[in-house]
Write a protein that holds these residues in place. Structure first.
Motif, short mmCIF file in Angstrom:
data_model
loop_
_atom_site.label_atom_id
_atom_site.label_comp_id
_atom_site.label_asym_id
_atom_site.label_seq_id
_atom_site.Cartn_x
_atom_site.Cartn_y
_atom_site.Cartn_z
N MET A 1 3.78 47.35 -40.86
CA MET A 1 4.30 47.92 -39.68
C MET A 1 5.38 48.83 -39.84
N SER A 2 5.29 50.10 -39.07
CA SER A 2 6.35 51.10 -39.24
C SER A 2 7.83 50.58 -38.86
N PHE A 3 8.67 51.06 -39.47
CA PHE A 3 9.91 50.57 -39.12
C PHE A 3 10.48 50.95 -37.66
N PHE A 4 9.83 51.88 -36.91
CA PHE A 4 10.16 52.16 -35.56
C PHE A 4 9.38 51.67 -34.70
N LYS A 5 8.42 50.76 -35.10
CA LYS A 5 7.36 50.19 -33.92
C LYS A 5 8.01 48.63 -33.82
N THR A 6 8.21 48.47 -32.32
CA THR A 6 8.43 47.20 -31.79
C THR A 6 7.29 47.01 -30.85
N ALA A 7 6.49 45.67 -31.16
CA ALA A 7 5.49 45.33 -30.30
C ALA A 7 6.01 45.20 -28.63
N GLY A 8 5.38 46.44 -28.15
CA GLY A 8 5.33 46.33 -26.44
C GLY A 8 6.93 46.48 -25.91
N LYS A 9 8.04 46.55 -26.99
CA LYS A 9 9.52 46.50 -26.50
C LYS A 9 9.97 47.97 -26.95
N PRO A 10 11.16 48.54 -26.22
CA PRO A 10 11.43 49.94 -26.59
C PRO A 10 12.30 49.60 -28.03
N PHE A 11 12.42 50.61 -28.82
CA PHE A 11 13.19 50.65 -29.82
C PHE A 11 14.69 51.06 -29.48
N ILE A 12 15.52 50.23 -29.61
CA ILE A 12 17.06 50.61 -29.03
C ILE A 12 17.83 50.91 -30.19
N ILE A 13 18.56 52.26 -30.11
CA ILE A 13 19.37 52.52 -30.81
C ILE A 13 20.79 52.97 -30.05
N ALA A 14 21.90 52.18 -30.34
CA ALA A 14 23.08 52.39 -29.44
C ALA A 14 24.21 52.31 -30.54
N LYS A 209 13.06 57.02 -16.59
CA LYS A 209 12.25 57.95 -16.26
C LYS A 209 11.33 58.20 -17.74
N ALA A 210 12.22 57.87 -18.89
CA ALA A 210 11.50 57.88 -20.15
C ALA A 210 10.49 57.24 -20.26
N MET A 211 10.99 55.69 -19.61
CA MET A 211 9.92 54.64 -19.88
C MET A 211 8.80 54.76 -19.18
N ASP A 212 9.03 55.38 -17.80
CA ASP A 212 8.03 55.88 -16.86
C ASP A 212 6.72 56.70 -17.63
N LEU A 213 7.47 57.66 -18.41
CA LEU A 213 6.48 58.63 -19.13
C LEU A 213 5.91 58.07 -20.51
N GLY A 214 6.35 56.82 -20.86
CA GLY A 214 5.73 56.43 -22.24
C GLY A 214 6.38 56.48 -23.31
N ARG A 252 7.02 49.87 -19.36
CA ARG A 252 5.45 50.09 -18.98
C ARG A 252 4.68 50.20 -20.07
N GLN A 253 3.40 49.83 -20.05
CA GLN A 253 2.36 49.95 -20.90
C GLN A 253 1.62 50.99 -20.89
N GLU A 254 0.79 51.34 -21.98
CA GLU A 254 -0.24 52.41 -21.73
C GLU A 254 -1.34 51.70 -20.99
N PHE A 255 -1.72 50.48 -21.42
CA PHE A 255 -2.93 50.06 -21.04
C PHE A 255 -2.51 48.67 -20.33
N THR A 256 -3.57 48.08 -19.59
CA THR A 256 -3.43 47.09 -18.64
C THR A 256 -4.33 45.92 -19.23
N GLU A 257 -4.12 44.67 -19.08
CA GLU A 257 -5.29 43.84 -19.39
C GLU A 257 -5.81 43.02 -18.27
#
Ligand code: PEP
Ligand code: MN
Length: 359
Positions: A1-14, A209-214, A252-257
Motif C-alpha cells: 500500500m502506498s505511503f499516502f493511502k489510509t483506508a477511508g480516513k484522511p491523511f493528516i499532516i500537521a 469543503k475539501a472533504m466534500d469534494l473528495g 465522505r466516501q466516493e461510493f456507498t454500500e
C-alpha cells in the motif's frame, strides 16, 4: 500500500509552519501525538517572499525533528528546495519531503531535486505551483516519478493573486486540482487549507469543503501559540483547535454500500444522462438556426456580430434564469460560449467556407 493511502480516513499532516525552537517543536509534537496525525511537518528552510524575514533554523531544526520521531513516534516531513536539503533529510531520518509552491513553478529546480531523490525511496509531496497551471504541476510530479520515486502525492495550496481585498490568501481555484485528479486518478491529493485561506477562522470550513469534494487528506499548520508564530501567524491553529476540527470533520466516501441509495443514484444518473442528451440536441438545433441566420446575413451583407441582439440575449436569458432560480451569471457565461460558437459558424458562412444545414 502506498505511503499516502489510509483506508477511508484522511491523511493528516500537521505541525508548525516553521520549526522555531526545540521547545516549540516538541510542545507541538507532544500535543499532536494524541491526534490521528500521519506526518509531523516543520519548515526548516523557509522560502520567504521578501528577504529579511525569518528563513528557518536549517540543520539545527533537523535535530529537533529527529527528537520528535524518537520521543513521540511521529513520522516527520520537511520542505526541500535544494538537492542538498534532500541529502540532509535522509541523513537526519526525515520520513517524507515536500516541494513548495515556489519550487514546483521552476522545472530546472524540480529536476535538480528529482535527481537528488534517485534511489532514495523517500515519499514526496508536490505542492501546486503558485500559478494555476495544471501541466506545470503534473510535470513536476512526473519529474519526481521518473526519478524512481513510487510514493508521490500532490498538495493543493491555492494560487497567488494580486488583490489586497481578496477573501483568500491563495484562492483555491478548485477546477485545477480536480483536473489533476481526472488526469491522475491514482494520485493522492491533499488539501492545505492553511495556505489557501491565510486566516485561521476559515481553515475548518475550507477543510470540510475539501472533504466534500473528495480530497484524501489535509495539511494544516499547527502552532502552540499561533499569534506569536515567526511565520504565517494569521493562519496557524492550536493543536486543540485541530483536535476539534478533526472531530467535527465529516468524511465522505466516493461510493456507498447502501444498495437502496446506490439504486436511487443510478436512476437519477440515468435521468440526468437523458436530460444531457436533450441539451446537446437542443444546442445542435440552435446552431442550425444560427447558420440559417448567417445565410440571411450574408445575402443582405450584414455583420455576423450584432451588439444590439447580444445585449437582448444577455437581458432576456438572464431574466429567464432568474425565473428558474438559476444564477444569472452562470446562464450568461453559458450563453457567452454558445454565442461565440454561433458567431464563429456565421463567420464561416459569410466567408463562404460553410453552407447552412437545411431543416
Ligand atoms: C509551507 O508549507 O509553509 C509553505 C511555504 O508552503 P507553500 O510552498 O505552499 O507556500
Ligand atoms: Mn507556512
Amino acid at each position: 500500500m502506498s505511503f499516502f493511502k489510509t483506508a477511508g480516513k484522511p491523511f493528516i499532516i500537521a505541525g508548525p509552519c516553521s520549526a522555531e525552537s526545540r521547545e516549540q517543536v516538541l510542545e507541538t509534537a507532544a500535543a499532536l501525538k494524541e491526534l490521528p496525525v500521519q506526518l509531523f511537518r516543520g519548515g526548516v528552510w523557509k522560502p520567504r517572499t521578501k528577504p529579511g524575514n525569518f528563513e528557518g533554523n536549517g540543520v539545527e531544526a533537523l535535530d529537533w525533528l529527529r527528537e520528535v520521531k524518537r520521543t513521540y513516534g511521529l513520522k516527520t516531513t520537511i520542505e526541500v528546495a535544494e538537492p542538498h536539503h534532500v541529502e540532509l533529510a535522509l541523513e537526519y531520518g526525515v520520513d517524507a519531503v515536500w516541494l513548495g509552491a515556489r519550487t514546483t513553478v521552476n522545472p530546472f529546480q524540480v529536476q535538480h531535486i528529482a535527481d537528488a531523490l534517485k534511489g532514495t525511496h523517500l515519499p514526496v509531496l508536490v505542492k501546486n505551483p503558485v500559478n494555476p497551471d495544471v501541466d506545470l504541476w503534473e510535470g513536476a510530479i512526473e519529474r519526481v516519478q521518473r526519478a524512481g520515486v513510487t510514493d508521490v502525492a500532490a498538495i493543493h495550496r491555492g494560487f497567488s493573486i494580486y488583490d489586497a481585498g481578496a477573501v483568500y490568501r491563495n484562492p483555491p481555484n478548485w477546477p485545477v486540482p480536480i483536473e489533476l485528479k481526472r488526469r491522475r486518478p491514482e494520485l493522492t491529493i491533499i488539501c492545505d487549507p492553511s495556505h489557501i485561506t491565510g486566516r485561521r477562522e476559515m481553515v475548518a470550513n475550507l477543510a470540510q469543503k475539501a472533504m466534500d469534494l473528495g480530497f484524501e487528506g489535509l495539511m494544516i499548520e499547527t502552532h502552540p501559540d499561533p499569534e506569536n508564530a515567526w511565520s504565517d501567524a494569521a493562519q496557524q491553529i492550536t493543536p486543540r483547535a485541530l483536535k476539534e476540527l478533526l472531530q467535527q470533520l465529516i468524511i465522505r466516501q466516493e461510493f456507498t454500500e447502501d444498495m437502496g441509495k446506490s439504486t436511487e443514484l443510478e436512476y437519477l444518473r440515468q435521468l440526468m444522462d437523458s436530460v444531457d442528451a436533450e441539451v446537446i440536441d437542443l444546442i445542435a438545433r440552435r446552431m442550425q438556426l444560427s447558420e440559417r441566420i448567417g445565410a440571411v446575413k450574408k445575402d443582405c451583407n450584414m455583420t455576423a456580430y450584432q451588439p444590439e441582439r447580444w445585449r437582448d440575449i444577455v437581458a432576456t436569458r438572464g431574466e429567464h434564469a432568474d425565473r428558474q432560480q438559476l444564477h444569472k451569471d452562470f446562464i450568461v457565461a453559458l450563453y457567452q460560449l454558445i454565442h461565440d460558437e454561433s458567431i464563429r459558424r456565421q463567420l464561416e458562412i459569410l466567408q463562404g467556407t460553410t453552407k447552412p444545414v437545411k431543416d
